[in-house]
Design a protein around this motif. Structure first.
Motif, PDB file in Angstrom:
ATOM      1  N   UNK A 291      14.180  21.094  10.218  1.00  0.00           N
ATOM      2  CA  UNK A 291      13.211  20.795   9.163  1.00  0.00           C
ATOM      3  C   UNK A 291      12.460  22.088   8.829  1.00  0.00           C
ATOM      4  N   UNK A 292      12.356  22.394   7.534  1.00  0.00           N
ATOM      5  CA  UNK A 292      11.782  23.682   7.118  1.00  0.00           C
ATOM      6  C   UNK A 292      10.305  23.822   7.489  1.00  0.00           C
ATOM      7  N   UNK A 293       9.597  22.682   7.621  1.00  0.00           N
ATOM      8  CA  UNK A 293       8.194  22.721   8.044  1.00  0.00           C
ATOM      9  C   UNK A 293       7.841  21.377   8.656  1.00  0.00           C
ATOM     10  N   UNK A 294       7.036  21.409   9.706  1.00  0.00           N
ATOM     11  CA  UNK A 294       6.628  20.148  10.355  1.00  0.00           C
ATOM     12  C   UNK A 294       5.718  19.330   9.450  1.00  0.00           C
ATOM     13  N   UNK A 295       5.234  19.946   8.377  1.00  0.00           N
ATOM     14  CA  UNK A 295       4.310  19.230   7.474  1.00  0.00           C
ATOM     15  C   UNK A 295       5.046  18.427   6.394  1.00  0.00           C
ATOM     16  N   UNK A 296       6.358  18.405   6.458  1.00  0.00           N
ATOM     17  CA  UNK A 296       7.127  17.668   5.442  1.00  0.00           C
ATOM     18  C   UNK A 296       7.203  16.171   5.777  1.00  0.00           C
ATOM     19  N   UNK A 297       6.060  15.532   5.772  1.00  0.00           N
ATOM     20  CA  UNK A 297       5.988  14.106   6.082  1.00  0.00           C
ATOM     21  C   UNK A 297       5.243  13.408   4.947  1.00  0.00           C
ATOM     22  N   UNK A 298       5.872  12.401   4.345  1.00  0.00           N
ATOM     23  CA  UNK A 298       5.201  11.611   3.300  1.00  0.00           C
ATOM     24  C   UNK A 298       4.641  10.353   3.975  1.00  0.00           C
ATOM     25  N   UNK A 299       3.328  10.254   4.108  1.00  0.00           N
ATOM     26  CA  UNK A 299       2.748   9.109   4.831  1.00  0.00           C
ATOM     27  C   UNK A 299       3.124   7.773   4.206  1.00  0.00           C
ATOM     28  N   UNK A 300       3.289   7.731   2.910  1.00  0.00           N
ATOM     29  CA  UNK A 300       3.638   6.475   2.227  1.00  0.00           C
ATOM     30  C   UNK A 300       5.044   5.998   2.587  1.00  0.00           C
ATOM     31  N   UNK A 301       5.949   6.957   2.751  1.00  0.00           N
ATOM     32  CA  UNK A 301       7.334   6.607   3.086  1.00  0.00           C
ATOM     33  C   UNK A 301       7.461   6.160   4.543  1.00  0.00           C
ATOM     34  N   UNK A 302       6.426   6.412   5.333  1.00  0.00           N
ATOM     35  CA  UNK A 302       6.477   6.066   6.757  1.00  0.00           C
ATOM     36  C   UNK A 302       5.805   4.734   7.054  1.00  0.00           C
ATOM     37  N   UNK A 303       5.226   4.068   6.032  1.00  0.00           N
ATOM     38  CA  UNK A 303       4.440   2.850   6.274  1.00  0.00           C
ATOM     39  C   UNK A 303       5.298   1.656   6.691  1.00  0.00           C
ATOM     40  N   UNK A 304       6.470   1.512   6.088  1.00  0.00           N
ATOM     41  CA  UNK A 304       7.263   0.294   6.297  1.00  0.00           C
ATOM     42  C   UNK A 304       7.924   0.265   7.674  1.00  0.00           C
TER      43      UNK A 304
ATOM     44  N   UNK B 130       0.820  -1.224   0.000  1.00  0.00           N
ATOM     45  CA  UNK B 130       0.000   0.000   0.000  1.00  0.00           C
ATOM     46  C   UNK B 130       0.855   1.276   0.000  1.00  0.00           C
ATOM     47  N   UNK B 131       2.183   1.132  -0.055  1.00  0.00           N
ATOM     48  CA  UNK B 131       3.043   2.326  -0.096  1.00  0.00           C
ATOM     49  C   UNK B 131       3.154   2.821  -1.544  1.00  0.00           C
ATOM     50  N   UNK B 132       2.305   3.752  -1.886  1.00  0.00           N
ATOM     51  CA  UNK B 132       2.294   4.285  -3.248  1.00  0.00           C
ATOM     52  C   UNK B 132       2.891   5.676  -3.293  1.00  0.00           C
ATOM     53  N   UNK B 133       2.803   6.314  -4.445  1.00  0.00           N
ATOM     54  CA  UNK B 133       3.264   7.696  -4.561  1.00  0.00           C
ATOM     55  C   UNK B 133       2.176   8.472  -5.311  1.00  0.00           C
ATOM     56  N   UNK B 134       1.528   9.415  -4.632  1.00  0.00           N
ATOM     57  CA  UNK B 134       0.450  10.173  -5.280  1.00  0.00           C
ATOM     58  C   UNK B 134       0.914  10.886  -6.551  1.00  0.00           C
ATOM     59  N   UNK B 135       2.158  11.356  -6.572  1.00  0.00           N
ATOM     60  CA  UNK B 135       2.630  12.029  -7.796  1.00  0.00           C
ATOM     61  C   UNK B 135       2.690  11.034  -8.965  1.00  0.00           C
ATOM     62  N   UNK B 136       3.194   9.819  -8.702  1.00  0.00           N
ATOM     63  CA  UNK B 136       3.281   8.810  -9.777  1.00  0.00           C
ATOM     64  C   UNK B 136       1.892   8.514 -10.335  1.00  0.00           C
ATOM     65  N   UNK B 137       0.876   8.571  -9.464  1.00  0.00           N
ATOM     66  CA  UNK B 137      -0.485   8.250  -9.911  1.00  0.00           C
ATOM     67  C   UNK B 137      -1.163   9.417 -10.635  1.00  0.00           C
ATOM     68  N   UNK B 138      -0.492  10.548 -10.712  1.00  0.00           N
ATOM     69  CA  UNK B 138      -1.108  11.708 -11.385  1.00  0.00           C
ATOM     70  C   UNK B 138      -1.021  11.621 -12.908  1.00  0.00           C
ATOM     71  N   UNK B 139      -0.268  10.639 -13.423  1.00  0.00           N
ATOM     72  CA  UNK B 139      -0.253  10.448 -14.882  1.00  0.00           C
ATOM     73  C   UNK B 139      -0.526   8.975 -15.196  1.00  0.00           C
ATOM     74  N   UNK B 140      -1.462   8.763 -16.116  1.00  0.00           N
ATOM     75  CA  UNK B 140      -1.804   7.394 -16.523  1.00  0.00           C
ATOM     76  C   UNK B 140      -1.248   7.159 -17.928  1.00  0.00           C
ATOM     77  N   UNK B 141      -1.082   5.885 -18.329  1.00  0.00           N
ATOM     78  CA  UNK B 141      -0.628   5.620 -19.697  1.00  0.00           C
ATOM     79  C   UNK B 141      -1.548   6.265 -20.735  1.00  0.00           C
ATOM     80  N   UNK B 142      -2.870   6.200 -20.526  1.00  0.00           N
ATOM     81  CA  UNK B 142      -3.800   6.806 -21.502  1.00  0.00           C
ATOM     82  C   UNK B 142      -3.597   8.317 -21.598  1.00  0.00           C
ATOM     83  N   UNK B 143      -3.428   8.948 -20.447  1.00  0.00           N
ATOM     84  CA  UNK B 143      -3.208  10.399 -20.426  1.00  0.00           C
ATOM     85  C   UNK B 143      -1.933  10.764 -21.176  1.00  0.00           C
ATOM     86  N   UNK B 144      -0.874   9.973 -20.952  1.00  0.00           N
ATOM     87  CA  UNK B 144       0.392  10.277 -21.622  1.00  0.00           C
ATOM     88  C   UNK B 144       0.286  10.021 -23.126  1.00  0.00           C
TER      89      UNK B 144
END
Ligand code: 13P
Ligand code: SF4
Length: 301
Positions: A250-263, A81-95
């Motif tokens: 850390x420049x902001x406390x909001x710099x947390x990627x939930x996907x990178x924290x799953x494992x 379930x560790x995905x990347x929202x940016x990677x999912x922003x482009x689909x093969x059909x869209x490209x």
């Protein structure tokens, strides 16, 4: 915790497995890994290792990249379930649609993308080599996919016609100029280092924009005492461990990627024992995506 670490070490040897971890992973995961690095370093390790099993502690597209470069190996992502929202922003059909609209353009795709999108690309790039790839690819017209912020960063250095896909990393997008200015008030002498996935106005006020390992290298070599870090918080572990005499903010406390924290260690143990989370890709996708990844290595000079 000691017990699970010992068990992981034991099974890893028995099964001839290697554990790779991205610089954003949890501290205990980084500490148990055989290698910790940025996207380019991890791809290169996955390509060159003679291990039979690669346990990839990162997100889905990274494990896919390892599989594409080492198709004969078993590549396991401990948390499917560790995905990347940016990677999912482009689909093969869209490209495909964009390519049909601009047939004379070459497609440079950030590794933060799915294998099927890579398969439709002329070359891949990472944040550490994007400038070289866009500069050296044999076209002045580029479709840059999916990160609009990295595309903008590259356009500062390479005078080519670049059409960016409008994707972004939600974690880096959260970093605002005002966050950096607030930290600068407390640490006026600090060097400001950000990732090129940050917004252009944030990159504008930084001293440097670098990949995660680029930031780590810079902090080793620079004599400053204070560094304001504009990327995911997981990077602070290595920075502090490798530079105990320096301070990292850390420049902001909001710099947390939930996907990178799953494992977690338990997930690595399960991945090794039960061999669940094996990455499977169609051979046609592997072959085409591999060509785009190998082009990245060819063009990185
Ligand atoms: P790098 O480690 O290559 O800089 O990548 C950053 C990132 O966002 C990975 O998801
Ligand atoms: Fe994706 Fe951003 Fe998380 Fe990296 S930090 S995995 S780009 S969401």
């Amino acid at each position: 915790m000691e017990d699970i670490i010992k068990e992981i070490e034991k099974i890893k040897k028995e099964k001839r497995a290697i554990i790779l971890a991205h610089n954003y992973q949890r501290p205990e995961v980084q500490d148990i890994a055989d290698f910790v690095g940025d996207s380019l370093e991890l791809s290169t390790k996955a390509k060159d290792t003679d291990a039979e099993i690669i346990i990839f502690c990162g997100v889905h597209f990274m494990a896919e990249t390892a599989k594409i470069l080492s198709p004969q190996k078993k590549v396991i992502l401990p948390r499917m379930d560790a995905g990347c929202p940016m990677a999912d922003m482009v689909t093969p059909d869209g490209l495909r649609e964009l390519k049909n609209k601009y047939p004379e353009y070459k497609v440079v795709t950030y590794v933060n993308s799915t294998a099927s999108v890579k398969a439709l690309s002329d070359s891949c790039c990472t944040s550490s080599n994007a400038i070289n790839i866009v500069k050296n690819i044999d076209s002045n017209k580029i479709l840059f996919v999916p990160d609009r912020n990295l595309a903008h960063y590259v356009s500062r250095f390479v005078k080519k016609e670049i059409i960016p896909w409008q994707g972004f990393c939600p974690t880096h997008e959260r970093l605002e100029v005002k966050d950096i200015l607030a930290r600068k008030k407390d640490f006026p002498d600090a060097k400001v280092l950000v990732h090129p996935e940050c917004k252009p106005e944030v990159v504008d006020i930084a001293d440097k924009a670098l990949s995660t390992s680029g930031i780590i290298k810079f902090c080793h070599e620079d004599n400053s005492k204070y560094f304001i870090i504009g990327t995911e918080m997981g990077i602070l572990h290595r920075l502090k461990k490798e530079n105990p005499e320096k301070e990292f903010i850390l420049a902001s406390d909001r710099l947390v990627c939930p996907n990178m924290k799953l494992t977690r260690l338990e997930d690595i143990y399960r991945a090794l024992t039960e061999e669940e989370g094996i990455i499977e890709l169609e051979s046609e996708v592997i072959n085409k995506a591999k060509e785009a990844l190998l082009n990245m290595y060819r063009l990185n000079y």
